[in-house]
Each structure stands twice: as structure tokens, then as C-alpha cells.
Design a protein around this motif. Structure first.
Motif, PDB file in Angstrom:
ATOM      1  N   ALA A   1       0.839  -1.195   0.000  1.00 42.15           N
ATOM      2  CA  ALA A   1       0.000   0.000   0.000  1.00 42.15           C
ATOM      3  C   ALA A   1       0.879   1.252   0.000  1.00 42.15           C
ATOM      4  O   ALA A   1       1.932   1.285   0.644  1.00 42.15           O
ATOM      5  CB  ALA A   1      -0.914  -0.005   1.214  1.00 42.15           C
ATOM      6  N   PHE A   2       0.425   2.275  -0.705  1.00 40.53           N
ATOM      7  CA  PHE A   2       1.130   3.547  -0.800  1.00 40.53           C
ATOM      8  C   PHE A   2       0.137   4.690  -0.652  1.00 40.53           C
ATOM      9  O   PHE A   2      -1.062   4.500  -0.845  1.00 40.53           O
ATOM     10  CB  PHE A   2       1.797   3.686  -2.172  1.00 40.53           C
ATOM     11  CG  PHE A   2       2.775   2.632  -2.510  1.00 40.53           C
ATOM     12  CD1 PHE A   2       2.375   1.503  -3.197  1.00 40.53           C
ATOM     13  CD2 PHE A   2       4.105   2.752  -2.147  1.00 40.53           C
ATOM     14  CE1 PHE A   2       3.281   0.507  -3.530  1.00 40.53           C
ATOM     15  CE2 PHE A   2       5.023   1.764  -2.460  1.00 40.53           C
ATOM     16  CZ  PHE A   2       4.610   0.638  -3.160  1.00 40.53           C
ATOM     17  N   GLY A   3       0.672   5.851  -0.351  1.00 43.86           N
ATOM     18  CA  GLY A   3      -0.126   7.052  -0.460  1.00 43.86           C
ATOM     19  C   GLY A   3      -0.626   7.668   0.830  1.00 43.86           C
ATOM     20  O   GLY A   3      -1.292   8.700   0.802  1.00 43.86           O
ATOM     21  N   GLY A   4      -0.316   7.055   1.947  1.00 44.55           N
ATOM     22  CA  GLY A   4      -0.755   7.625   3.208  1.00 44.55           C
ATOM     23  C   GLY A   4      -0.033   8.922   3.523  1.00 44.55           C
ATOM     24  O   GLY A   4       0.943   9.282   2.868  1.00 44.55           O
ATOM     25  N   GLY A   5      -0.522   9.612   4.529  1.00 47.24           N
ATOM     26  CA  GLY A   5       0.120  10.847   4.920  1.00 47.24           C
ATOM     27  C   GLY A   5      -0.696  11.603   5.942  1.00 47.24           C
ATOM     28  O   GLY A   5      -1.694  11.097   6.451  1.00 47.24           O
ATOM     29  N   LEU A   6      -0.260  12.808   6.208  1.00 45.76           N
ATOM     30  CA  LEU A   6      -0.935  13.694   7.159  1.00 45.76           C
ATOM     31  C   LEU A   6      -1.713  14.742   6.380  1.00 45.76           C
ATOM     32  O   LEU A   6      -1.130  15.462   5.552  1.00 45.76           O
ATOM     33  CB  LEU A   6       0.093  14.361   8.071  1.00 45.76           C
ATOM     34  CG  LEU A   6      -0.414  15.463   9.002  1.00 45.76           C
ATOM     35  CD1 LEU A   6      -1.423  14.890   9.987  1.00 45.76           C
ATOM     36  CD2 LEU A   6       0.744  16.121   9.735  1.00 45.76           C
ATOM     37  N   VAL A   7      -3.013  14.795   6.608  1.00 45.56           N
ATOM     38  CA  VAL A   7      -3.875  15.759   5.938  1.00 45.56           C
ATOM     39  C   VAL A   7      -4.781  16.414   6.956  1.00 45.56           C
ATOM     40  O   VAL A   7      -4.877  15.976   8.098  1.00 45.56           O
ATOM     41  CB  VAL A   7      -4.727  15.099   4.834  1.00 45.56           C
ATOM     42  CG1 VAL A   7      -3.838  14.526   3.731  1.00 45.56           C
ATOM     43  CG2 VAL A   7      -5.621  14.020   5.419  1.00 45.56           C
ATOM     44  N   GLN A   8      -5.467  17.451   6.515  1.00 44.99           N
ATOM     45  CA  GLN A   8      -6.415  18.135   7.388  1.00 44.99           C
ATOM     46  C   GLN A   8      -7.830  17.634   7.104  1.00 44.99           C
ATOM     47  O   GLN A   8      -8.118  17.124   6.011  1.00 44.99           O
ATOM     48  CB  GLN A   8      -6.334  19.634   7.174  1.00 44.99           C
ATOM     49  CG  GLN A   8      -5.014  20.252   7.614  1.00 44.99           C
ATOM     50  CD  GLN A   8      -5.018  21.764   7.530  1.00 44.99           C
ATOM     51  OE1 GLN A   8      -5.740  22.340   6.723  1.00 44.99           O
ATOM     52  NE2 GLN A   8      -4.207  22.408   8.359  1.00 44.99           N
ATOM     53  N   ALA A   9      -8.680  17.805   8.065  1.00 46.76           N
ATOM     54  CA  ALA A   9     -10.079  17.426   7.893  1.00 46.76           C
ATOM     55  C   ALA A   9     -10.659  18.137   6.672  1.00 46.76           C
ATOM     56  O   ALA A   9     -10.417  19.327   6.475  1.00 46.76           O
ATOM     57  CB  ALA A   9     -10.877  17.776   9.142  1.00 46.76           C
ATOM     58  N   GLY A  10     -11.397  17.368   5.867  1.00 46.84           N
ATOM     59  CA  GLY A  10     -11.972  17.910   4.647  1.00 46.84           C
ATOM     60  C   GLY A  10     -11.132  17.689   3.415  1.00 46.84           C
ATOM     61  O   GLY A  10     -11.625  17.841   2.281  1.00 46.84           O
ATOM     62  N   ASP A  11      -9.881  17.321   3.608  1.00 49.21           N
ATOM     63  CA  ASP A  11      -8.986  17.070   2.480  1.00 49.21           C
ATOM     64  C   ASP A  11      -9.280  15.729   1.810  1.00 49.21           C
ATOM     65  O   ASP A  11     -10.053  14.915   2.321  1.00 49.21           O
ATOM     66  CB  ASP A  11      -7.521  17.085   2.937  1.00 49.21           C
ATOM     67  CG  ASP A  11      -7.011  18.487   3.189  1.00 49.21           C
ATOM     68  OD1 ASP A  11      -5.903  18.620   3.748  1.00 49.21           O
ATOM     69  OD2 ASP A  11      -7.721  19.455   2.858  1.00 49.21           O
TER      70      ASP A  11
ATOM     71  N   VAL B   1      -2.572   6.835   7.593  1.00 54.47           N
ATOM     72  CA  VAL B   1      -3.315   8.049   7.257  1.00 54.47           C
ATOM     73  C   VAL B   1      -3.655   8.761   8.559  1.00 54.47           C
ATOM     74  O   VAL B   1      -4.247   8.162   9.460  1.00 54.47           O
ATOM     75  CB  VAL B   1      -4.606   7.724   6.485  1.00 54.47           C
ATOM     76  CG1 VAL B   1      -5.433   8.992   6.275  1.00 54.47           C
ATOM     77  CG2 VAL B   1      -4.275   7.071   5.142  1.00 54.47           C
ATOM     78  N   THR B   2      -3.285  10.027   8.649  1.00 49.13           N
ATOM     79  CA  THR B   2      -3.600  10.834   9.817  1.00 49.13           C
ATOM     80  C   THR B   2      -4.356  12.062   9.360  1.00 49.13           C
ATOM     81  O   THR B   2      -3.884  12.799   8.492  1.00 49.13           O
ATOM     82  CB  THR B   2      -2.329  11.251  10.559  1.00 49.13           C
ATOM     83  OG1 THR B   2      -1.584  10.090  10.936  1.00 49.13           O
ATOM     84  CG2 THR B   2      -2.678  12.032  11.820  1.00 49.13           C
ATOM     85  N   VAL B   3      -5.532  12.256   9.943  1.00 56.48           N
ATOM     86  CA  VAL B   3      -6.370  13.394   9.592  1.00 56.48           C
ATOM     87  C   VAL B   3      -6.458  14.309  10.807  1.00 56.48           C
ATOM     88  O   VAL B   3      -6.995  13.911  11.849  1.00 56.48           O
ATOM     89  CB  VAL B   3      -7.770  12.956   9.150  1.00 56.48           C
ATOM     90  CG1 VAL B   3      -8.580  14.166   8.689  1.00 56.48           C
ATOM     91  CG2 VAL B   3      -7.689  11.917   8.043  1.00 56.48           C
ATOM     92  N   SER B   4      -5.953  15.491  10.673  1.00 56.98           N
ATOM     93  CA  SER B   4      -5.979  16.440  11.790  1.00 56.98           C
ATOM     94  C   SER B   4      -7.236  17.297  11.714  1.00 56.98           C
ATOM     95  O   SER B   4      -7.750  17.584  10.637  1.00 56.98           O
ATOM     96  CB  SER B   4      -4.739  17.321  11.765  1.00 56.98           C
ATOM     97  OG  SER B   4      -4.728  18.112  10.598  1.00 56.98           O
ATOM     98  N   SER B   5      -7.708  17.692  12.883  1.00 57.53           N
ATOM     99  CA  SER B   5      -8.947  18.491  12.927  1.00 57.53           C
ATOM    100  C   SER B   5      -8.651  19.975  12.804  1.00 57.53           C
ATOM    101  O   SER B   5      -7.529  20.416  12.851  1.00 57.53           O
ATOM    102  CB  SER B   5      -9.682  18.207  14.235  1.00 57.53           C
ATOM    103  OG  SER B   5      -8.844  18.494  15.333  1.00 57.53           O
TER     104      SER B   5
END
Length: 122
Positions: free
Chosen positions: A5-15, A118-122
Motif C-alpha cells: 500500500a502507498f499514499g498515506g500521509g498527514l492531511v487536514q479534515a476535509g482534504d 493516514v492521519t487526519v488532523s482536525s
């Protein structure tokens, strides 16, 4: 059978984010494939699955309308397009494969890949 698997990362909510899963050592177009995820301290969850020709798909209720699973058999690759991401989508995402779509949909695939976080920040 190897799945990566590829493509994970840190993004913001709504991204949005797109995960990919590359398969090798398998006749990819004869396998159902899917995505699972596991958040810290929580049980593994089946997220989405797709049949070997891509004619059938299923999604967890928590991601319906936001995530889309697809596959490109010519490239031995599966994708998970994730939109409107929420903090509760934070998890390690794993791809999996099984000759049986039914077994995959029951959460019991034979083959697992290493995850992508995958990390989604608020």
C-alpha cells in the motif's frame, strides 16, 4: 502474493487523499481486493472491497459517499479515493486480496499487505 500500500500521509479534515495498492506474484484479475483499516486501540475494520472485474463493490457505512474503491487490472493496482476526510478516518490502511469476493467481504482475506498510515488532523 505480495501487496504493498502507498499514499498515506498527514492531511487536514476535509482534504482528499488517494491510496494505491500494488500487487505482485498473483494473477491480479482473478482476485477480489479490498481495504481495511485499524485505528489505535480499535479493532480492524473492513473499509471497502471490489470484485475481480470491478463490477461489484461494497463499503463500510462510515465511508459510504466519501470513499471510492477502484482497480486497474492492467497495472495490477487497486486504489482508494478518499474525500471529505475526518479525524475518525485516522488509521493504518491495509490492502488485502482473496480469490473469493465473499470471503473478502466477510473480512477474511487470505493475503495482506503492509499498511500505510493516514492521519487526519482536525
Amino acid at each position: 502474493v505480495q501487496l504493498q500500500a502507498f499514499g498515506g500521509g498527514l492531511v487536514q479534515a476535509g482534504d482528499s487523499l488517494r491510496l494505491s495498492c500494488a500487487a505482485s506474484g498473483v494473477t491480479f484479475n482473478t482476485y477480489a481486493v479490498g481495504w481495511f483499516r485499524q485505528a489505535p486501540g480499535k479493532a480492524r475494520e473492513l473499509v471497502a472491497g471490489i470484485s475481480w472485474r470491478g463490477r461489484s463493490t461494497f463499503y463500510a457505512d462510515s465511508v459510504k459517499g466519501r470513499f471510492t474503491i477502484s482497480r486497474d487490472n492492467a497495472k495490477n493496482t487497486m486504489y482508494l479515493e478518499m474525500k471529505s476526510l475526518k479525524p475518525e478516518d485516522t488509521a493504518v490502511y491495509y490492502c488485502a486480496a482473496d480469490p473469493s469476493y465473499a470471503d473478502l467481504s466477510r473480512g477474511n482475506p487470505n493475503y495482506w499487505g503492509k499498511g500505510t498510515e493516514v492521519t487526519v488532523s482536525s
